[in-house]
Design an enzyme around this catalytic site. Sequence first.
Site, mmCIF file in Angstrom:
data_model
loop_
_atom_site.group_PDB
_atom_site.id
_atom_site.type_symbol
_atom_site.label_atom_id
_atom_site.label_comp_id
_atom_site.label_asym_id
_atom_site.label_seq_id
_atom_site.Cartn_x
_atom_site.Cartn_y
_atom_site.Cartn_z
ATOM 1 N N ASP A 222 -7.027 -41.442 12.303
ATOM 2 C CA ASP A 222 -7.099 -39.992 12.386
ATOM 3 C C ASP A 222 -6.371 -39.427 11.152
ATOM 4 O O ASP A 222 -5.760 -40.166 10.368
ATOM 5 C CB ASP A 222 -6.507 -39.474 13.705
ATOM 6 C CG ASP A 222 -7.036 -38.075 14.043
ATOM 7 O OD1 ASP A 222 -7.604 -37.418 13.153
ATOM 8 O OD2 ASP A 222 -6.876 -37.626 15.201
HETATM 9 C C1 BGC Z 1 -8.154 -34.546 14.630
HETATM 10 C C2 BGC Z 1 -9.477 -35.258 14.671
HETATM 11 C C3 BGC Z 1 -10.382 -34.788 13.564
HETATM 12 C C4 BGC Z 1 -9.676 -34.970 12.249
HETATM 13 C C5 BGC Z 1 -10.513 -34.568 11.053
HETATM 14 C C6 BGC Z 1 -7.552 -34.529 13.241
HETATM 15 O O1 BGC Z 1 -6.465 -33.680 13.169
HETATM 16 O O2 BGC Z 1 -7.264 -35.142 15.541
HETATM 17 O O3 BGC Z 1 -10.070 -35.060 15.928
HETATM 18 O O4 BGC Z 1 -11.595 -35.493 13.597
HETATM 19 O O5 BGC Z 1 -8.509 -34.182 12.259
HETATM 20 O O6 BGC Z 1 -10.683 -33.224 10.958
#
Ligand code: BGC
Length: 760
Positions: free
Chosen positions: A285
């Site tokens: 993530d």
């Molecule tokens: C979130 C994800 C997301 C990623 C990219 C993160 O902060 O937890 O769900 O896909 O950002 O935007």
Amino acid sequence: MKYGIYFLLVCIVFSSCTNQSKTASNAYDKKIDSLLSIMTLEEKLGQLNLPTAGQFTTGQAESSDIAKKIEKGLVGGLFNIKTVKSIREMQQIAVEKSRLKIPLLFGMDVIHGYESVFPIPLGLSCSWDMELIEKTARVAAQEASADGINWTFSPMVDLSRDARWGRISEGSGEDTYLGSEIAKAMVRGYQGDDLSANNTILSCVKHYALYGASEAGRDYNTTDMSRHRMYNEYFPPYKAAVDAGVGSVMASFNEIDGIPATANKWLLTDVLRDEWGFNGFIVSDYTGVSEMIDHGYGDLQSVSAHALAAGLDMDMVSEGLLTTLAQSLKEGKITEAQINAACRRILKAKFDLGLFDDPYRYCDEERAKTEIFTTENRAFARSVAAQSFVLLKNQNNVLPLQKKGTIAVVGPLADAATNMTGTWSVAARFSESVTVLEGLKKAVGENAKVVYAKGSNLHDDPAIEERGTMFGKSLNRDPRSANAIREEAVRIARSADVIVAAVGEGAEMSGEASSRVNIDIPQTQRDLLKALLETGKPVVLVLFTGRPLTLKWENENIPAILNVWFGGSEAGDAIADVLFGDVNPSGKLTTTFPQHVGQLPMYYSQKNTGRPLADGQWFQKFRSNYLDVSNDPVYPFGYGLSYTEFQYGELKLDKTEMPMSGSLTVSVEVTNTGSREGAEVVQLYIRDLVGSVTRPVKELKGFQKITLKPDESKTVSFTFTEKELSFYRADLTFGAEPGKFHVFVGGNSRDAKQAEFELK
Ligand code: BGC
């Protein structure tokens, strides 16, 4: 000279990659082998690197750092970049200027639609309609791919039973079985049958794993649970996505067993790859790798090495893998084989997407002009939204409304275009969404008068209001006193025949980093509701929310409540469709609505405990309960009303003894006893009375959505086998155990007909 030889080799590798319909694993192994054999260590690490394109605009690309990195082969993919033009520009650098010409992945959070926005996932799940849900993902993929995107960070399948957690809005609710069915439908919708088609995109199931069980509902917090619970309750939706062929998995922010998921070998390799057979790639993530420093798991070099060794393939934003793995390799902390394996998986995804065949496969300006936010997609979004709404209360059939007289539309969410799409709608055209006010006005035309007043701000505290309306979703705070704003609304409401109050949460009061400890409708809006009730006019509460709220007072005092979640770009029209009865509501809750935040985490499939309450009691000393509130929810899982009524007959079982390898069919007659056609979600639950590990009091094991005309009856049958009765035991073996079971069929998890059978 040297470059010339590489160029020749790359051409040979790529020219043999013409048959892009091959998606079977190993189909590209030889081509990837040749490619790996000519890649430098740096170029391999480059493939593992996923920076964000941030606020890139066309024209700045070439002079940016990222452009330089792409040119050097140090980027595997980019995300947060929109429009074919910008994406083409980046892809061009990769395939024309970098030494090996390896195309980039372009990712985005396409979570509930692209520009045609569907309801937030929690709302969408309330449709209980798998075909519909699959089609929303299909349409999202079509629009996103028409705009250059080839990879979405969806579906989010984190089970959550704690409404304090803001991200409960992004998932499909509290149930394992329903969550698994939805996970499969979404993956099918995004990826289709052929990932290399130009209108399908790579899906990424997230956040693996257990992210929805963060302690105290506080985002990013620790999770801790037994293996037995992981396997029985929290893992199945991720596994369902893997079984459906999802191409990538995102590791979660939280730790599991004291090890951050991003570097948890048991999770990423032993379970995901070895047990479940996942053969795609795993991405961290956002800064999930470098956040392990704050977790207390080591410095950037060591957490990056741990992550790779655990099975992580791609690093979103941290650049830990890119910048430290060479050193770790030198020090013998990781192996080249581990780097090759990660690089291979990412290259394979690019082959599967057809990018080596045509890196501009998803960059068709003509499609971008004609296939996004189309009339057809918006009409579909409107109908989906209406099917996600849940009618929570309808005393004396206040609803549906008639298109006549004067209708007062009141509340901070009534004329709030930018809030209609809710959280995680990054590609949406916020200001073009249809508001409640617009939708109602259009629906009544000349037949009725619609009057409007804001009635209250979102929250008394401007700081909380700002947090709940970030990212361009401001509700234009009214500077007057709460009294003045409210009195104006009451004055207008007095002149009306009926009041529609659009209240609840702002779009960003749920979603990431939007946890709440108080899940009431904000007090200033409750004050408005009270004042509106005092006019003596019928009040219809149109509830905007991204989570279950505590609606005890509302349920006791307001005659009609329609929960519309955040319905998407066409929300206002869909709300009018349901309020006026052009569409009969059929949504059913996929999360329990508690009476009080103190009951959380709360869910229907709880254990009985050794001290359950006696039937009909809400408090007994030395029993499992609270002194001050009963154990009941305000609205149970599976609950939702219709403008018609459904009656369930007694259950009929084809046998009362089911042999272990046999099957059992339970049937029930459902009749529409009201005066309108309507759809009903018929739900099947079981209870295993005795097990080698204790079993929940009810578990959903099937559902069917049926449509009945007035007076029409249908017999609904469910057949189940040993598989539906099986569970993971304490030693994690999976199987059913002989003994008595209860089976329940009904329109929600509380009110269901019951019968008994024995598994022999
Ligand atoms: C979130 C994800 C997301 C990623 C990219 C993160 O902060 O937890 O769900 O896909 O950002 O935007």
